[in-house]
Motif scaffolding. Sequence first.
Motif, PDB file in Angstrom:
ATOM      1  N   TYR A  40       0.144  -1.217   0.219  1.00  0.00           N
ATOM      2  CA  TYR A  40       0.111   0.407   0.136  1.00  0.00           C
ATOM      3  C   TYR A  40       0.974   1.328  -0.279  1.00  0.00           C
ATOM      4  O   TYR A  40       1.960   1.258   0.302  1.00  0.00           O
ATOM      5  CB  TYR A  40      -0.736  -0.054   1.103  1.00  0.00           C
ATOM      6  CG  TYR A  40      -0.431   0.613   3.219  1.00  0.00           C
ATOM      7  CD1 TYR A  40      -0.458   1.616   3.002  1.00  0.00           C
ATOM      8  CD2 TYR A  40       0.094  -0.646   3.158  1.00  0.00           C
ATOM      9  CE1 TYR A  40       0.176   1.844   4.582  1.00  0.00           C
ATOM     10  CE2 TYR A  40       0.788  -1.062   4.539  1.00  0.00           C
ATOM     11  CZ  TYR A  40       1.229   1.024   4.878  1.00  0.00           C
ATOM     12  OH  TYR A  40       1.261   0.650   6.094  1.00  0.00           O
ATOM     13  N   GLN A  41       0.158   2.255  -0.229  1.00  0.00           N
ATOM     14  CA  GLN A  41       1.100   3.556  -0.549  1.00  0.00           C
ATOM     15  C   GLN A  41       0.021   4.905   0.189  1.00  0.00           C
ATOM     16  O   GLN A  41      -1.096   4.760  -0.549  1.00  0.00           O
ATOM     17  CB  GLN A  41       1.616   3.980  -2.031  1.00  0.00           C
ATOM     18  CG  GLN A  41       2.512   2.746  -2.595  1.00  0.00           C
ATOM     19  CD  GLN A  41       3.554   3.260  -1.709  1.00  0.00           C
ATOM     20  OE1 GLN A  41       4.060   3.932  -1.722  1.00  0.00           O
ATOM     21  NE2 GLN A  41       3.918   1.409  -1.921  1.00  0.00           N
TER      22      GLN A  41
ATOM     23  N   VAL B 284      -8.504  14.880   2.661  1.00  0.00           N
ATOM     24  CA  VAL B 284      -8.282  14.022   1.896  1.00  0.00           C
ATOM     25  C   VAL B 284      -6.971  13.473   1.789  1.00  0.00           C
ATOM     26  O   VAL B 284      -6.181  14.023   1.658  1.00  0.00           O
ATOM     27  CB  VAL B 284      -9.142  14.323   0.560  1.00  0.00           C
ATOM     28  CG1 VAL B 284      -9.287  12.836  -0.122  1.00  0.00           C
ATOM     29  CG2 VAL B 284     -10.695  15.329   1.037  1.00  0.00           C
ATOM     30  N   GLN B 285      -7.155  12.096   2.652  1.00  0.00           N
ATOM     31  CA  GLN B 285      -5.473  11.479   2.584  1.00  0.00           C
ATOM     32  C   GLN B 285      -5.704  10.456   1.119  1.00  0.00           C
ATOM     33  O   GLN B 285      -6.768   9.598   1.207  1.00  0.00           O
ATOM     34  CB  GLN B 285      -5.598  10.640   3.151  1.00  0.00           C
ATOM     35  CG  GLN B 285      -4.367   9.452   3.693  1.00  0.00           C
ATOM     36  CD  GLN B 285      -3.142  10.434   2.920  1.00  0.00           C
ATOM     37  OE1 GLN B 285      -2.692  11.905   4.055  1.00  0.00           O
ATOM     38  NE2 GLN B 285      -2.517  10.257   1.734  1.00  0.00           N
ATOM     39  N   LYS B 286      -5.579  10.413   0.025  1.00  0.00           N
ATOM     40  CA  LYS B 286      -5.153   9.705  -0.705  1.00  0.00           C
ATOM     41  C   LYS B 286      -4.735   8.469  -0.730  1.00  0.00           C
ATOM     42  O   LYS B 286      -3.294   8.948   0.349  1.00  0.00           O
ATOM     43  CB  LYS B 286      -4.151  10.263  -2.105  1.00  0.00           C
ATOM     44  CG  LYS B 286      -4.882  11.547  -2.918  1.00  0.00           C
ATOM     45  CD  LYS B 286      -6.549  11.299  -2.996  1.00  0.00           C
ATOM     46  CE  LYS B 286      -7.077  12.582  -4.123  1.00  0.00           C
ATOM     47  NZ  LYS B 286      -7.865  12.014  -4.849  1.00  0.00           N
ATOM     48  N   PHE B 287      -5.147   7.555  -1.377  1.00  0.00           N
ATOM     49  CA  PHE B 287      -4.131   5.920  -0.562  1.00  0.00           C
ATOM     50  C   PHE B 287      -4.407   4.724  -1.753  1.00  0.00           C
ATOM     51  O   PHE B 287      -5.956   4.833  -2.455  1.00  0.00           O
ATOM     52  CB  PHE B 287      -5.175   5.115   0.426  1.00  0.00           C
ATOM     53  CG  PHE B 287      -5.242   3.935   1.272  1.00  0.00           C
ATOM     54  CD1 PHE B 287      -3.971   4.093   2.647  1.00  0.00           C
ATOM     55  CD2 PHE B 287      -5.198   2.807   0.925  1.00  0.00           C
ATOM     56  CE1 PHE B 287      -3.116   3.173   2.803  1.00  0.00           C
ATOM     57  CE2 PHE B 287      -4.820   1.708   1.360  1.00  0.00           C
ATOM     58  CZ  PHE B 287      -3.724   1.619   2.079  1.00  0.00           C
ATOM     59  N   SER B 288      -3.422   4.511  -2.329  1.00  0.00           N
ATOM     60  CA  SER B 288      -3.848   3.086  -2.513  1.00  0.00           C
ATOM     61  C   SER B 288      -3.106   1.927  -2.006  1.00  0.00           C
ATOM     62  O   SER B 288      -2.243   1.771  -1.501  1.00  0.00           O
ATOM     63  CB  SER B 288      -3.110   3.348  -4.469  1.00  0.00           C
ATOM     64  OG  SER B 288      -1.486   3.185  -4.170  1.00  0.00           O
TER      65      SER B 288
ATOM     66  N   ASP C  61     -10.053   7.971  -1.788  1.00  0.00           N
ATOM     67  CA  ASP C  61      -9.523   8.776  -1.241  1.00  0.00           C
ATOM     68  C   ASP C  61      -9.935   8.553   0.557  1.00  0.00           C
ATOM     69  O   ASP C  61     -11.232   8.257   0.644  1.00  0.00           O
ATOM     70  CB  ASP C  61     -10.616   9.933  -1.015  1.00  0.00           C
ATOM     71  CG  ASP C  61     -10.091  10.332  -2.603  1.00  0.00           C
ATOM     72  OD1 ASP C  61      -9.116  10.162  -3.217  1.00  0.00           O
ATOM     73  OD2 ASP C  61     -10.943  11.099  -2.768  1.00  0.00           O
ATOM     74  N   LEU C  62      -9.467   8.628   1.421  1.00  0.00           N
ATOM     75  CA  LEU C  62      -9.889   8.268   3.374  1.00  0.00           C
ATOM     76  C   LEU C  62     -10.110  10.099   3.860  1.00  0.00           C
ATOM     77  O   LEU C  62      -9.595  10.696   3.380  1.00  0.00           O
ATOM     78  CB  LEU C  62      -8.408   7.715   4.182  1.00  0.00           C
ATOM     79  CG  LEU C  62      -7.824   6.423   3.645  1.00  0.00           C
ATOM     80  CD1 LEU C  62      -6.885   6.010   4.568  1.00  0.00           C
ATOM     81  CD2 LEU C  62      -9.327   5.674   3.958  1.00  0.00           C
TER      82      LEU C  62
ATOM     83  N   THR D 250     -14.685   1.222   5.977  1.00  0.00           N
ATOM     84  CA  THR D 250     -14.304   1.267   4.331  1.00  0.00           C
ATOM     85  C   THR D 250     -12.987   0.626   4.771  1.00  0.00           C
ATOM     86  O   THR D 250     -12.713  -0.648   3.156  1.00  0.00           O
ATOM     87  CB  THR D 250     -14.519   2.022   4.004  1.00  0.00           C
ATOM     88  OG1 THR D 250     -16.422   2.720   3.947  1.00  0.00           O
ATOM     89  CG2 THR D 250     -14.626   2.020   2.153  1.00  0.00           C
ATOM     90  N   LEU D 251     -12.309   0.910   4.912  1.00  0.00           N
ATOM     91  CA  LEU D 251     -10.471   0.946   4.933  1.00  0.00           C
ATOM     92  C   LEU D 251     -10.289  -0.526   5.237  1.00  0.00           C
ATOM     93  O   LEU D 251      -9.839  -1.482   4.525  1.00  0.00           O
ATOM     94  CB  LEU D 251      -9.903   1.328   4.859  1.00  0.00           C
ATOM     95  CG  LEU D 251      -7.726   0.991   5.192  1.00  0.00           C
ATOM     96  CD1 LEU D 251      -7.484   1.419   3.793  1.00  0.00           C
ATOM     97  CD2 LEU D 251      -7.528   2.425   5.938  1.00  0.00           C
TER      98      LEU D 251
END
Length: 290
Positions: free
Chosen positions: A129-130, A143-147, A219-220, A235-236
């Motif tokens: 994950y990143q 908003v924290q972008k997450f992949s 988006d977190l 959700t995560l």
Amino acid sequence: MKRKIILFIIIFLGLGLLIGGVVISVFTPSTTTTKLEAELKDIQTEQVTKDEVTKYIELLYSDDVTAAKVEKFTGSDIGHDMLFIGKDSYLRKRPSNKVIDKYNLQDYKNKQDIYASNVEKIMRDNLDYQLGEYIVSKEGDIVQKFSYRTYYYQLYLGDLNEVINILIPSVFDNYSEMLVRNLTEEESVKMYQLKIKALEIMDSYVNNYINNDEIISLDLIYKKENDKILQDYFTLLMQLSGSFYQNVSYQTPEEEQTIISNRTARVQEIVNTAVNNQTLDMTNPLQLSK
């Protein structure tokens, strides 16, 4: 010990499908209570967010993760079977030690630990994950972008329970009648044995559910509401369990039927192979072979 058989079959069977098709449309952010005397960006800073997300993921993949610990972190009720690692996970759920001793289930307990550990190791190895860009919106939200890329656990879990579904008629002559009443202790024990047998059959296929290249971005979101921070950690959890991958998530009845049909054919082949290589004896389907 008495539980309706539907909890073993219907709830777990196709869990990924249910989550993939429903959670997206009904998600409400989790809540964490705190005193907010400053702007959200001053509390949920980029470093705080990074540390918090990292700590949360480390918890989800730790040996000592429990539903209670995740509930404390997210502020949401977490069903035990929603966890994919740890003693509260479906793979590790077992009868009490008293029942295990009474029915001489020690071999099943030992095999369960082996098979569950095999899946958990692959899930940890398959995690990537990143954390991307950290954004403060004009409304003051974070908003924290997450992949991420994770093991196809929901696909594996659905196939595991399809194996159980296929074998149930060979274990119970009255399984249709059992759907509408509570299980007896003896029936619950057989359901446990059947789950471990399914784990044994699926142990040869755990590498088939490794995700090599499918990456999902999301988006977190953190919101400020009175004395609470609303966040997306529930959700995560669903995301990391593999509930949103294309192989289990659907938007239309046609897509759902395709996923179900593919699963039926795939798992029937797994069962047929187990019979052919003598891993499975259909005259005694609860017998462990290894």
